[in-house]
Write an enzyme that holds these catalytic residues in place. Structure first.
Site, short mmCIF file in Angstrom:
data_model
loop_
_atom_site.label_atom_id
_atom_site.label_comp_id
_atom_site.label_asym_id
_atom_site.label_seq_id
_atom_site.Cartn_x
_atom_site.Cartn_y
_atom_site.Cartn_z
N ASN A 11 13.66 4.70 -0.31
CA ASN A 11 13.01 3.43 -0.02
C ASN A 11 13.65 2.75 1.18
O ASN A 11 14.76 2.22 1.08
CB ASN A 11 13.09 2.51 -1.25
CG ASN A 11 12.28 1.24 -1.06
OD1 ASN A 11 11.89 0.91 0.06
ND2 ASN A 11 12.03 0.52 -2.14
N HIS A 54 4.49 -15.15 -1.70
CA HIS A 54 4.00 -13.81 -1.42
C HIS A 54 5.12 -12.84 -1.08
O HIS A 54 5.02 -11.64 -1.36
CB HIS A 54 2.98 -13.86 -0.28
CG HIS A 54 2.12 -12.64 -0.24
ND1 HIS A 54 1.81 -11.99 0.92
CD2 HIS A 54 1.51 -11.95 -1.22
CE1 HIS A 54 1.06 -10.94 0.66
NE2 HIS A 54 0.85 -10.90 -0.65
N GLU A 111 0.81 -1.23 0.00
CA GLU A 111 0.00 0.00 0.00
C GLU A 111 0.84 1.28 0.00
O GLU A 111 0.31 2.37 -0.18
CB GLU A 111 -0.93 0.02 1.22
CG GLU A 111 -2.16 -0.88 1.08
CD GLU A 111 -1.83 -2.35 1.20
OE1 GLU A 111 -1.07 -2.73 2.12
OE2 GLU A 111 -2.29 -3.13 0.36
N GLU A 114 6.37 -18.57 4.08
CA GLU A 114 6.41 -19.90 3.46
C GLU A 114 6.10 -19.86 1.97
O GLU A 114 6.33 -20.84 1.25
CB GLU A 114 5.40 -20.81 4.15
CG GLU A 114 5.68 -21.05 5.63
CD GLU A 114 4.54 -21.82 6.29
OE1 GLU A 114 4.68 -22.19 7.47
OE2 GLU A 114 3.50 -22.06 5.61
N THR A 115 5.52 -18.75 1.50
CA THR A 115 4.99 -18.77 0.13
C THR A 115 5.66 -17.72 -0.76
O THR A 115 6.50 -16.95 -0.30
CB THR A 115 3.48 -18.48 0.14
OG1 THR A 115 3.28 -17.11 0.50
CG2 THR A 115 2.76 -19.41 1.11
N1 LIG Z 1 3.82 -10.14 4.58
C1 LIG Z 1 4.02 -8.77 4.65
C2 LIG Z 1 3.11 -7.87 4.13
N2 LIG Z 1 1.98 -8.33 3.53
C3 LIG Z 1 0.80 -7.48 3.36
C4 LIG Z 1 0.83 -6.70 2.06
O1 LIG Z 1 1.82 -5.68 2.08
C5 LIG Z 1 -0.53 -6.02 1.83
O2 LIG Z 1 -0.80 -5.16 2.93
C6 LIG Z 1 -1.66 -7.03 1.70
O3 LIG Z 1 -1.34 -7.94 0.67
C7 LIG Z 1 -3.00 -6.36 1.41
O4 LIG Z 1 -2.92 -5.64 0.21
N3 LIG Z 1 3.35 -6.53 4.21
C8 LIG Z 1 4.49 -6.06 4.82
O5 LIG Z 1 4.70 -4.82 4.87
N4 LIG Z 1 5.39 -6.93 5.33
C9 LIG Z 1 5.21 -8.28 5.27
O6 LIG Z 1 6.08 -9.07 5.76
C1 LIG Z 2 6.17 -11.40 3.04
C2 LIG Z 2 4.91 -12.08 3.28
O1 LIG Z 2 3.91 -11.87 2.62
C3 LIG Z 2 4.92 -13.17 4.28
O2 LIG Z 2 5.05 -12.59 5.56
C4 LIG Z 2 3.66 -13.97 4.22
O3 LIG Z 2 3.97 -15.19 4.83
P1 LIG Z 2 3.54 -16.55 4.11
O4 LIG Z 2 4.31 -16.59 2.78
O5 LIG Z 2 3.99 -17.66 5.05
O6 LIG Z 2 2.04 -16.51 3.92
#
Ligand SMILES: Nc1c(NC[C@H](O)[C@H](O)[C@H](O)CO)[nH]c(=O)[nH]c1=O
Ligand SMILES: CC(=O)[C@@H](O)COP(=O)(O)O
Length: 139
Positions: free
Chosen positions: A98, A74, A44, A71-72
Site C-alpha cells: 500500500n 471526506h 477505486e 476541509e471536510t
Molecule cells: N480527495 C481525494 C480523492 N477523492 C476521490 C475519491 O478517491 C474517489 O475517486 C471519488 O470519491 C469517486 O469515487 N482521491 C484521491 O486519491 N486523493 C484525494 O486527495
Molecule cells: C481527501 C479529500 O477527499 C479531499 O481532497 C477533499 O477535499 P474537501 O474535504 O475540501 O472537499
C-alpha cells in the site's frame, strides 16, 4: 520472475510520477516485470485490484495514490476506506503493497513521494514482493 500490477490513483500528477518511479525502480531491481493501470481516485484502487485478480495475470499488486486532507470529513473516508479495503484483500491472501499517501499537506506528500527521500512508492513495491515471497513459501 513475477508480474506485478501497479494500480495508481492519479489525483496529483507530480506526486504520482515520483511514487511510480520509486515503485517501478524497486520492481525492476528485484528482476520482476510490471504494468500500470490508472483509476480516478484512491477509493477505486481496491476495486481495480479485485477486478485484476480475476484475470489471474498478476502475482502481486502495488497501490499508489495521494490523499491530502481538505476541509471536510471526506479525507477520513478516502484514506480510511481505501486502506481498509486493501487490508481486506490482503487478508484474503493477495500480495499487496500500500503506497497510498494520506497526508495533511503538499510538503508532507512531496517528502514521501520523492524516491530520493522517503520513497514510499518503492517501499510499497518492496512490501508487495515480500508478501508474494511469503505467499509462495506457504503455498
Ligand atoms: N480527495 C481525494 C480523492 N477523492 C476521490 C475519491 O478517491 C474517489 O475517486 C471519488 O470519491 C469517486 O469515487 N482521491 C484521491 O486519491 N486523493 C484525494 O486527495
Ligand atoms: C481527501 C479529500 O477527499 C479531499 O481532497 C477533499 O477535499 P474537501 O474535504 O475540501 O472537499
Amino acid at each position: 520472475m513475477a508480474h506485478i500490477l501497479i494500480v495508481e490513483a492519479r489525483f496529483y500528477e507530480s506526486y504520482n510520477d515520483m511514487l511510480l518511479a520509486g515503485a517501478r525502480a524497486a520492481i525492476d531491481a528485484a528482476g520482476h516485470s510490471h504494468e500500470t493501470v490508472t483509476v480516478p481516485g484512491a477509493l477505486e484502487i481496491p476495486g481495480a485490484i479485485a477486478l485484476a485478480q480475476d484475470s489471474a495475470r498478476f502475482d502481486a499488486f502495488v497501490a499508489i495514490g495521494v490523499v491530502i486532507r481538505g476541509e471536510t470529513y471526506h479525507f477520513e473516508i478516502v484514506a480510511g476506506e481505501s486502506a481498509r479495503a486493501i487490508m481486506a484483500l490482503t487478508l484474503d491472501g493477495t500480495a499487496i503493497g500500500n503506497g497510498i499517501l494520506t497526508v495533511e499537506n503538499d510538503a508532507q506528500a512531496l517528502v514521501r513521494a520523492d524516491p530520493q527521500q522517503k520513497d514510499k512508492g518503492g517501499e510499497a513495491a518492496k512490501a508487495a514482493l515480500a508478501m508474494l515471497e511469503l505467499q509462495r513459501r506457504f503455498a
